[in-house]
Motif scaffolding. Structure first.
Motif, PDB file in Angstrom:
ATOM      1  N   LEU A 114       5.319  12.550   0.987  1.00 33.62           N
ATOM      2  CA  LEU A 114       6.067  12.752   2.224  1.00 33.62           C
ATOM      3  C   LEU A 114       5.372  13.767   3.124  1.00 33.62           C
ATOM      4  O   LEU A 114       5.405  13.651   4.350  1.00 33.62           O
ATOM      5  CB  LEU A 114       7.495  13.182   1.901  1.00 33.62           C
ATOM      6  CG  LEU A 114       8.322  12.035   1.319  1.00 33.62           C
ATOM      7  CD1 LEU A 114       9.579  12.545   0.632  1.00 33.62           C
ATOM      8  CD2 LEU A 114       8.686  11.042   2.413  1.00 33.62           C
ATOM      9  N   ALA A 115       4.744  14.758   2.513  1.00 29.92           N
ATOM     10  CA  ALA A 115       4.006  15.728   3.310  1.00 29.92           C
ATOM     11  C   ALA A 115       2.816  15.067   3.991  1.00 29.92           C
ATOM     12  O   ALA A 115       2.486  15.382   5.139  1.00 29.92           O
ATOM     13  CB  ALA A 115       3.551  16.894   2.433  1.00 29.92           C
ATOM     14  N   ASP A 163       2.618  19.830  -7.160  1.00 24.25           N
ATOM     15  CA  ASP A 163       2.610  18.938  -8.320  1.00 24.25           C
ATOM     16  C   ASP A 163       3.703  17.884  -8.303  1.00 24.25           C
ATOM     17  O   ASP A 163       3.901  17.197  -9.297  1.00 24.25           O
ATOM     18  CB  ASP A 163       2.693  19.711  -9.649  1.00 24.25           C
ATOM     19  CG  ASP A 163       1.494  20.646  -9.828  1.00 24.25           C
ATOM     20  OD1 ASP A 163       0.417  20.296  -9.309  1.00 24.25           O
ATOM     21  OD2 ASP A 163       1.659  21.691 -10.464  1.00 24.25           O
ATOM     22  N   CYS A 164       4.455  17.773  -7.211  1.00 22.23           N
ATOM     23  CA  CYS A 164       5.443  16.700  -7.124  1.00 22.23           C
ATOM     24  C   CYS A 164       4.860  15.598  -6.251  1.00 22.23           C
ATOM     25  O   CYS A 164       4.503  15.830  -5.099  1.00 22.23           O
ATOM     26  CB  CYS A 164       6.757  17.203  -6.548  1.00 22.23           C
ATOM     27  SG  CYS A 164       7.920  15.845  -6.229  1.00 22.23           S
ATOM     28  N   GLN A 165       4.773  14.378  -6.820  1.00 21.83           N
ATOM     29  CA  GLN A 165       4.140  13.272  -6.107  1.00 21.83           C
ATOM     30  C   GLN A 165       4.937  12.880  -4.871  1.00 21.83           C
ATOM     31  O   GLN A 165       4.382  12.649  -3.809  1.00 21.83           O
ATOM     32  CB  GLN A 165       3.988  12.064  -7.041  1.00 21.83           C
ATOM     33  CG  GLN A 165       3.114  10.965  -6.452  1.00 21.83           C
ATOM     34  CD  GLN A 165       1.716  11.452  -6.098  1.00 21.83           C
ATOM     35  OE1 GLN A 165       1.028  12.059  -6.923  1.00 21.83           O
ATOM     36  NE2 GLN A 165       1.282  11.220  -4.869  1.00 21.83           N
ATOM     37  N   ALA A 166       6.263  12.835  -5.004  1.00 17.56           N
ATOM     38  CA  ALA A 166       7.093  12.428  -3.870  1.00 17.56           C
ATOM     39  C   ALA A 166       6.957  13.427  -2.724  1.00 17.56           C
ATOM     40  O   ALA A 166       6.833  13.041  -1.556  1.00 17.56           O
ATOM     41  CB  ALA A 166       8.550  12.314  -4.307  1.00 17.56           C
ATOM     42  N   THR A 204       0.861  -1.184   0.000  1.00 13.68           N
ATOM     43  CA  THR A 204       0.000   0.000   0.000  1.00 13.68           C
ATOM     44  C   THR A 204       0.901   1.238   0.000  1.00 13.68           C
ATOM     45  O   THR A 204       2.084   1.161   0.360  1.00 13.68           O
ATOM     46  CB  THR A 204      -0.889   0.032   1.250  1.00 13.68           C
ATOM     47  OG1 THR A 204      -0.044   0.177   2.402  1.00 13.68           O
ATOM     48  CG2 THR A 204      -1.702  -1.251   1.378  1.00 13.68           C
ATOM     49  N   PRO A 205       0.344   2.394  -0.376  1.00 15.16           N
ATOM     50  CA  PRO A 205       1.157   3.629  -0.349  1.00 15.16           C
ATOM     51  C   PRO A 205       1.766   3.871   1.023  1.00 15.16           C
ATOM     52  O   PRO A 205       2.930   4.273   1.145  1.00 15.16           O
ATOM     53  CB  PRO A 205       0.143   4.723  -0.716  1.00 15.16           C
ATOM     54  CG  PRO A 205      -0.901   4.013  -1.520  1.00 15.16           C
ATOM     55  CD  PRO A 205      -0.984   2.623  -0.927  1.00 15.16           C
ATOM     56  N   GLN A 206       0.979   3.616   2.063  1.00 16.02           N
ATOM     57  CA  GLN A 206       1.477   3.819   3.429  1.00 16.02           C
ATOM     58  C   GLN A 206       2.665   2.891   3.719  1.00 16.02           C
ATOM     59  O   GLN A 206       3.679   3.316   4.269  1.00 16.02           O
ATOM     60  CB  GLN A 206       0.324   3.545   4.406  1.00 16.02           C
ATOM     61  CG  GLN A 206       0.703   3.675   5.870  1.00 16.02           C
ATOM     62  CD  GLN A 206       0.762   5.127   6.299  1.00 16.02           C
ATOM     63  OE1 GLN A 206       0.497   6.029   5.515  1.00 16.02           O
ATOM     64  NE2 GLN A 206       1.143   5.360   7.544  1.00 16.02           N
ATOM     65  N   GLU A 207       2.545   1.627   3.332  1.00 13.77           N
ATOM     66  CA  GLU A 207       3.639   0.666   3.554  1.00 13.77           C
ATOM     67  C   GLU A 207       4.886   1.073   2.771  1.00 13.77           C
ATOM     68  O   GLU A 207       6.007   0.950   3.269  1.00 13.77           O
ATOM     69  CB  GLU A 207       3.193  -0.733   3.134  1.00 13.77           C
ATOM     70  CG  GLU A 207       2.196  -1.368   4.088  1.00 13.77           C
ATOM     71  CD  GLU A 207       1.456  -2.558   3.472  1.00 13.77           C
ATOM     72  OE1 GLU A 207       0.740  -3.236   4.231  1.00 13.77           O
ATOM     73  OE2 GLU A 207       1.576  -2.792   2.258  1.00 13.77           O
ATOM     74  N   ARG A 208       4.670   1.560   1.552  1.00 11.46           N
ATOM     75  CA  ARG A 208       5.817   1.990   0.743  1.00 11.46           C
ATOM     76  C   ARG A 208       6.553   3.146   1.406  1.00 11.46           C
ATOM     77  O   ARG A 208       7.774   3.182   1.458  1.00 11.46           O
ATOM     78  CB  ARG A 208       5.335   2.432  -0.651  1.00 11.46           C
ATOM     79  CG  ARG A 208       4.899   1.293  -1.546  1.00 11.46           C
ATOM     80  CD  ARG A 208       5.040   1.674  -3.004  1.00 11.46           C
ATOM     81  NE  ARG A 208       4.297   2.896  -3.327  1.00 11.46           N
ATOM     82  CZ  ARG A 208       3.050   2.890  -3.814  1.00 11.46           C
ATOM     83  NH1 ARG A 208       2.433   1.745  -4.041  1.00 11.46           N
ATOM     84  NH2 ARG A 208       2.442   4.015  -4.089  1.00 11.46           N
ATOM     85  N   LEU A 209       5.770   4.099   1.920  1.00  6.82           N
ATOM     86  CA  LEU A 209       6.386   5.271   2.535  1.00  6.82           C
ATOM     87  C   LEU A 209       7.174   4.907   3.781  1.00  6.82           C
ATOM     88  O   LEU A 209       8.313   5.344   3.975  1.00  6.82           O
ATOM     89  CB  LEU A 209       5.305   6.287   2.899  1.00  6.82           C
ATOM     90  CG  LEU A 209       4.942   7.234   1.769  1.00  6.82           C
ATOM     91  CD1 LEU A 209       3.708   8.027   2.121  1.00  6.82           C
ATOM     92  CD2 LEU A 209       6.111   8.166   1.495  1.00  6.82           C
ATOM     93  N   ARG A 262      13.649  16.682   2.843  1.00  7.14           N
ATOM     94  CA  ARG A 262      14.819  17.518   2.537  1.00  7.14           C
ATOM     95  C   ARG A 262      15.746  16.811   1.560  1.00  7.14           C
ATOM     96  O   ARG A 262      16.236  17.405   0.610  1.00  7.14           O
ATOM     97  CB  ARG A 262      15.595  17.843   3.812  1.00  7.14           C
ATOM     98  CG  ARG A 262      14.943  18.919   4.641  1.00  7.14           C
ATOM     99  CD  ARG A 262      15.844  19.393   5.764  1.00  7.14           C
ATOM    100  NE  ARG A 262      15.068  20.174   6.699  1.00  7.14           N
ATOM    101  CZ  ARG A 262      14.494  19.695   7.798  1.00  7.14           C
ATOM    102  NH1 ARG A 262      14.672  18.431   8.130  1.00  7.14           N
ATOM    103  NH2 ARG A 262      13.770  20.451   8.567  1.00  7.14           N
ATOM    104  N   ARG A 263      15.977  15.530   1.802  1.00  3.95           N
ATOM    105  CA  ARG A 263      16.892  14.790   0.917  1.00  3.95           C
ATOM    106  C   ARG A 263      16.315  14.706  -0.491  1.00  3.95           C
ATOM    107  O   ARG A 263      17.018  14.890  -1.475  1.00  3.95           O
ATOM    108  CB  ARG A 263      17.125  13.387   1.462  1.00  3.95           C
ATOM    109  CG  ARG A 263      18.071  13.401   2.630  1.00  3.95           C
ATOM    110  CD  ARG A 263      18.221  12.029   3.226  1.00  3.95           C
ATOM    111  NE  ARG A 263      18.929  12.120   4.488  1.00  3.95           N
ATOM    112  CZ  ARG A 263      18.913  11.172   5.405  1.00  3.95           C
ATOM    113  NH1 ARG A 263      18.218  10.064   5.196  1.00  3.95           N
ATOM    114  NH2 ARG A 263      19.577  11.326   6.517  1.00  3.95           N
ATOM    115  N   HIS A 264      15.021  14.408  -0.566  1.00  6.92           N
ATOM    116  CA  HIS A 264      14.368  14.328  -1.869  1.00  6.92           C
ATOM    117  C   HIS A 264      14.451  15.670  -2.588  1.00  6.92           C
ATOM    118  O   HIS A 264      14.770  15.737  -3.773  1.00  6.92           O
ATOM    119  CB  HIS A 264      12.916  13.900  -1.692  1.00  6.92           C
ATOM    120  CG  HIS A 264      12.015  14.343  -2.798  1.00  6.92           C
ATOM    121  ND1 HIS A 264      12.113  13.834  -4.077  1.00  6.92           N
ATOM    122  CD2 HIS A 264      11.035  15.292  -2.840  1.00  6.92           C
ATOM    123  CE1 HIS A 264      11.216  14.436  -4.848  1.00  6.92           C
ATOM    124  NE2 HIS A 264      10.557  15.325  -4.132  1.00  6.92           N
TER     125      HIS A 264
END
Ligand code: ZN
Ligand code: ZN
Length: 211
Positions: A98-99, A91-94, A56-61, A122-124
Motif C-alpha cells: 500500500l505504501a 516487514d509487513c507485505q500489505a 499483476t501486483p498493481q492490478e491486485r492493489l 489505515r483500515r489494514h
C-alpha cells in the motif's frame, strides 16, 4: 496442445479477465467457464478460460482499493486520524504494497489514488496491527527544568517504633547535611534508628522551539 492458464490457477487466486478488464477471485470451473467473483463480494461471472491470467501486483492493489471504497463503512465509527499519513509497518507485505501504491500515486500527482491508499493503509493497520489512528495534537517537545527560584527540600521522618512510627520529623532543610545532623541527634536522644527520607523540588516544563 496448450492448456488454458485457468486450468493451472488455484482457487482463491486473484486473476485478470481480459474480456471484461476486471480483476476477480478465481472460484473454480463451471463447465467450460472459469468462475470469477468480484473483490469485496458480489455476483460471480463466467469468463472464458483463455481470457484469464493471474493479476499483476498493481492490478491486485487497484482492485483492492476499489473494492474497499465501494464497501459500506456506515456504522464503522473508528475515528481515523486523517491529518497524518499512516506509516507502513516494517516487514509487513500489505503495508509495503500500500505504501508503494501511495508512492506511485503521489509520483503521478493522483491525489485521489493517494487518499485511497491512505484509507486502505489505515483500515489494514486498524484491523491487522490494531493500530488506532486517532486525531492527535501536534507533538510539542518539552524540556523539564528545575525551578531555580525554589530551593529543593530535604526531609527525614523517624519511622522507628514497634507498633506505631515515632513520626518525628526534621522539617524541611535546604541541605541534606542538616537533615543527617538532625537524624544523629534524634538517634542519640531516642535510640531510634530508622528514617524515611524525602526530597522535593519544583520543576517546570518549558516548550522547546520546533525546527
Ligand atoms: Zn501491515
Ligand atoms: Zn523517633
Amino acid at each position: 496442445m496448450v492448456e488454458p492458464i485457468a486450468n493451472q490457477i488455484e482457487q482463491g487466486t486473484l486473476v485478470y479477465d481480459i474480456s471484461t478488464n476486471k480483476v476477480g477471485e478465481y472460484r473454480g470451473k463451471a463447465g467450460p467457464y472459469a468462475m470469477l467473483r468480484p473483490l469485496g463480494g458480489g455476483r460471480e461471472w463466467e469468463a472464458a478460460p483463455e481470457a484469464v491470467r493471474p493479476a499483476t501486483p498493481q492490478e491486485r492493489l487497484i482492485a483492492s482499493v476499489k473494492a474497499a471504497n465501494s464497501r459500506s463503512w456506515v456504522g464503522n465509527s473508528v475515528p481515523y486520524d486523517i491529518t497524518t499519513p499512516p506509516s507502513p509497518i516494517p516487514d509487513c507485505q500489505a503495508c509495503t504494497d500500500l505504501a508503494v501504491l501511495r508512492y506511485e500515486a503521489r509520483a503521478r500527482n493522483d491525489g485521489t489514488a493517494e487518499t485511497d491508499a491512505n484509507v486502505l493503509l489505515r483500515r489494514h493497520q486498524h484491523r491487522d496491527h490494531e493500530i488506532r489512528h486517532r486525531r492527535v495534537f501536534r507533538f510539542v517537545p518539552y524540556a523539564i527544568v528545575q525551578d531555580p527560584s525554589a530551593e529543593p527540600e530535604y526531609e527525614a521522618r523517624c519511622v522507628s517504633g514497634d507498633d506505631t512510627d515515632c513520626d518525628a520529623t526534621s522539617g524541611p532543610y535546604g541541605n541534606p547535611a542538616d537533615v543527617e545532623e538532625w537524624q544523629r541527634k534524634h538517634t542519640q536522644e531516642t535510640r531510634h534508628t530508622r528514617y524515611r527520607r524525602s526530597f522535593a523540588d519544583y520543576a517546570e516544563l518549558e516548550p522547546q522551539p520546533q525546527n
